[in-house]
Design a protein around this motif. Structure first.
Motif, PDB file in Angstrom:
ATOM      1  N   VAL A 119     -14.071 -27.374  32.409  1.00 49.33           N
ATOM      2  CA  VAL A 119     -15.295 -27.250  31.617  1.00 49.33           C
ATOM      3  C   VAL A 119     -15.491 -25.789  31.212  1.00 49.33           C
ATOM      4  O   VAL A 119     -15.363 -24.884  32.041  1.00 49.33           O
ATOM      5  CB  VAL A 119     -16.503 -27.756  32.411  1.00 49.33           C
TER       6      VAL A 119
ATOM      7  N   LYS B 237     -11.560 -23.097  26.483  1.00 54.28           N
ATOM      8  CA  LYS B 237     -11.295 -23.415  25.089  1.00 54.28           C
ATOM      9  C   LYS B 237      -9.970 -24.143  24.936  1.00 54.28           C
ATOM     10  O   LYS B 237      -8.962 -23.733  25.503  1.00 54.28           O
ATOM     11  CB  LYS B 237     -11.276 -22.138  24.240  1.00 54.28           C
TER      12      LYS B 237
ATOM     13  N   ASP C 118     -22.068 -32.622  23.527  1.00 53.76           N
ATOM     14  CA  ASP C 118     -21.904 -31.812  24.741  1.00 53.76           C
ATOM     15  C   ASP C 118     -20.662 -30.931  24.658  1.00 53.76           C
ATOM     16  O   ASP C 118     -19.877 -30.839  25.601  1.00 53.76           O
ATOM     17  CB  ASP C 118     -21.831 -32.701  25.982  1.00 53.76           C
ATOM     18  N   SER C 119     -20.456 -30.310  23.520  1.00 51.32           N
ATOM     19  CA  SER C 119     -19.285 -29.457  23.360  1.00 51.32           C
ATOM     20  C   SER C 119     -19.502 -28.506  22.194  1.00 51.32           C
ATOM     21  O   SER C 119     -20.430 -28.667  21.401  1.00 51.32           O
ATOM     22  CB  SER C 119     -18.032 -30.296  23.129  1.00 51.32           C
TER      23      SER C 119
ATOM     24  N   TRP D  31     -12.008 -26.251  20.647  1.00 57.62           N
ATOM     25  CA  TRP D  31     -12.898 -27.235  21.265  1.00 57.62           C
ATOM     26  C   TRP D  31     -13.190 -26.812  22.699  1.00 57.62           C
ATOM     27  O   TRP D  31     -12.265 -26.585  23.483  1.00 57.62           O
ATOM     28  CB  TRP D  31     -12.239 -28.618  21.216  1.00 57.62           C
ATOM     29  N   THR D  32     -14.487 -26.712  23.037  1.00 57.14           N
ATOM     30  CA  THR D  32     -14.902 -26.348  24.387  1.00 57.14           C
ATOM     31  C   THR D  32     -15.815 -27.439  24.932  1.00 57.14           C
ATOM     32  O   THR D  32     -16.902 -27.674  24.389  1.00 57.14           O
ATOM     33  CB  THR D  32     -15.654 -25.004  24.390  1.00 57.14           C
ATOM     34  N   GLY D  33     -15.374 -28.120  25.969  1.00 60.44           N
ATOM     35  CA  GLY D  33     -16.191 -29.137  26.610  1.00 60.44           C
ATOM     36  C   GLY D  33     -17.211 -28.506  27.550  1.00 60.44           C
ATOM     37  O   GLY D  33     -16.897 -27.544  28.264  1.00 60.44           O
ATOM     38  N   LEU D  34     -18.442 -29.045  27.548  1.00 59.03           N
ATOM     39  CA  LEU D  34     -19.522 -28.460  28.340  1.00 59.03           C
ATOM     40  C   LEU D  34     -20.036 -29.390  29.433  1.00 59.03           C
ATOM     41  O   LEU D  34     -21.049 -29.110  30.061  1.00 59.03           O
ATOM     42  CB  LEU D  34     -20.689 -28.063  27.422  1.00 59.03           C
TER      43      LEU D  34
ATOM     44  N   GLN E 267     -14.094 -37.159  28.168  1.00 54.03           N
ATOM     45  CA  GLN E 267     -14.772 -36.960  26.896  1.00 54.03           C
ATOM     46  C   GLN E 267     -13.822 -37.352  25.764  1.00 54.03           C
ATOM     47  O   GLN E 267     -12.651 -36.964  25.757  1.00 54.03           O
ATOM     48  CB  GLN E 267     -15.221 -35.506  26.732  1.00 54.03           C
TER      49      GLN E 267
ATOM     50  N   PHE F 281     -12.454 -33.528  31.666  1.00 51.40           N
ATOM     51  CA  PHE F 281     -12.977 -32.194  31.929  1.00 51.40           C
ATOM     52  C   PHE F 281     -13.445 -32.118  33.373  1.00 51.40           C
ATOM     53  O   PHE F 281     -14.224 -32.960  33.833  1.00 51.40           O
ATOM     54  CB  PHE F 281     -14.136 -31.864  30.975  1.00 51.40           C
TER      55      PHE F 281
ATOM     56  N   ARG G 180     -24.954 -27.388  29.532  1.00 54.77           N
ATOM     57  CA  ARG G 180     -25.032 -28.802  29.159  1.00 54.77           C
ATOM     58  C   ARG G 180     -26.480 -29.270  29.128  1.00 54.77           C
ATOM     59  O   ARG G 180     -26.915 -29.968  28.213  1.00 54.77           O
ATOM     60  CB  ARG G 180     -24.218 -29.641  30.149  1.00 54.77           C
TER      61      ARG G 180
END
Length: 463
Positions: free
Chosen positions: A174, A177, A200-201, A233-236, A241, A269, A297
């Protein structure tokens, strides 16, 4: 009596003729050229030039054997793989090598790299085995359907031909990048390209390539991958996901349009590993603290309209204040950090830069005029050049001031300003967007490389 005299004479002529024929054959065999083992070892059967090595096509192979006539060569059958088929063979006189050229045709049913067994030949009554050159055969690209591909920087690849998988494609941390590039294959025209921003990203287009700008490419058949765009793309949040939905409409080599979609795949993530200190304070503090990704988030999902208005007001103060510029900028960055939004550091839209550019230009204009009155040529050139830079900075700052910005309250954007239009993408609340055009109750906005029409009520103007 005369008949008896004729018979012995006829026999003598026949014997003489046979002797001459045998002498000619014997002398030919003595003086004929013999192919050495070294020359045999140099022979290699290679695919003919100026042909594409495609499947389901008659491919021509050839080899030139010097110093041997076609009548002295016999081609024998060889063992072939199950997906390779023999078509025909031909022997012709090769005048360049004063020998024989053997031409043989095969058809390959499947793509791949082939190393065919040696071809047995009878050359001057001796059995020889001639090797083939290793070749790689591919499918004919002109007959392929366009394909959409996504390749991550870690080497993982997804194609539009893949099946839906229930398992995660790979795992990531999480807040880390992820970089990937979208490609097209077997196409020469891009008709439509859009994507949906995942929840959420943070999802941003970092680069676009020629095919998205020119849209038409030279009609050249190949297996090459054509880059379309690169993304970050950055997952939060933790958990599986779904991969951002990417949609492409492209024209294939056959002239037909194809809608290309990626299969539904997910990324797992996970939380970043924490370093636990040896003292008790470190243990207790880590037990009762949330990770920055969790805070981001929560904030991203709870950005209210009031917070968007507060953020727009801070941007307005930063844009128009001179003495309170630093305080407004620090307050705006602090609020963006608290809300989990990327804090922007660009000052191009502030009035401070315009005033500084004007002041800078006026100062050097005065110095430039003084240099002219005193006829200092070198100073005139130096200060004149600096003054020109100041004038350019003024025009640039004015251009930035003309731009219109706003804070998005969370909206979907479409390709046309109509309520019934299909949504192109989503923009989450709190993002600073640039407004390019207004049509009735609609704004055309851009966030990075993403652009589209949204309702005017979804945007709070930065004044």
């Amino acid at each position: 009596m005369e008949k008896q005299r004729i018979k012995p004479g006829t026999r003598s002529y026949r014997r003489l003729l046979n002797f001459l024929i045998l002498s000619i054959l014997f002398s030919t065999s003595i003086f004929s050229q013999v192919l050495t083992n070294a020359e045999i070892n140099q022979l290699l059967i290679s695919p003919a030039e100026d042909q594409q090595l495609f499947t389901k096509t008659d491919l021509k192979f050839e080899v030139s054997i010097p110093k041997v006539q076609p009548s002295q060569i016999q081609v024998m059958s060889s063992n072939l793989p199950s997906d390779v088929y023999f078509k025909t063979v031909r022997k012709i006189q090769d005048y360049e090598s004063e020998g024989t050229k053997i031409e043989i045709w095969y058809t390959f049913d499947k793509p791949g790299t082939y190393h065919l067994s040696r071809l047995p030949l009878m050359i001057q009554n001796r059995r020889r085995n001639i090797p083939f050159q290793e070749i790689t055969v591919s499918d004919d690209p002109s007959k392929q359907i366009p394909k959409l591909l996504v390749i991550f920087d870690n080497g993982v690849k997804i194609t539009s031909n893949d099946e839906v998988s229930q398992k995660a494609l790979f795992s990531s941390v999480v807040g880390q990048k992820l970089f990937f590039t979208v490609y097209l294959q077997y196409t020469n025209q891009l008709v439509q390209f859009n994507w949906d921003i995942p929840k959420d990203s943070i999802f941003t287009q970092t680069e676009k390539f020629e095919i998205t700008e020119v849209k038409y490419r030279e009609k050249k058949y190949s297996h090459d991958l054509i880059p379309v765009a690169s993304f970050e793309w950055t997952g939060l949040r933790t958990g599986n996901q779904e991969m951002p939905k990417i949609k492409v409409v492209a024209t294939g080599y056959n002239g037909y349009r194809n809608e290309l979609l990626l299969p539904k795949v997910t990324i797992d993530f996970t939380e970043a590993k924490k370093n636990i200190n040896d003292n008790d304070d470190g243990i207790f503090s880590s037990a009762f603290s949330n990770s920055s990704a969790e805070v981001q988030r929560e904030n991203l999902t709870n950005i209210t309209d009031d917070l968007c208005y507060e953020l727009a007001e801070l941007y307005s103060k930063e844009r128009n204040s001179l003495f309170g510029y630093t305080k407004a900028r620090e307050g705006r960055i602090a609020l963006e950090t608290k809300l989990g939004l990327p804090a922007k550091t660009s000052d191009n839209y502030s009035i401070m830069w315009l005033l500084l550019s004007i002041l800078f230009t006026l100062v050097f204009l005065i110095i430039f005029i003084i240099a002219i009155t005193k006829h200092h040529l070198i100073r005139i050139l130096i200060f004149g050049t600096i003054m020109l830079f100041g004038i350019v900075s003024i025009f640039y700052s004015v251009g930035q001031r003309i731009q219109v910005f706003g804070i998005c309250k969370g909206c979907t954007i479409s390709s046309v300003p109509e309520a019934s239009a299909e949504a192109v993408s989503e923009i989450s609340a709190g993002n600073l967007v640039e407004i390019h055009e207004k049509a009735g109750k609609w704004y055309y906005i851009e966030l990075g490389q993403t652009g589209g029409w949204c309702l005017q009520d979804d945007i709070i103007l930065v004044k």
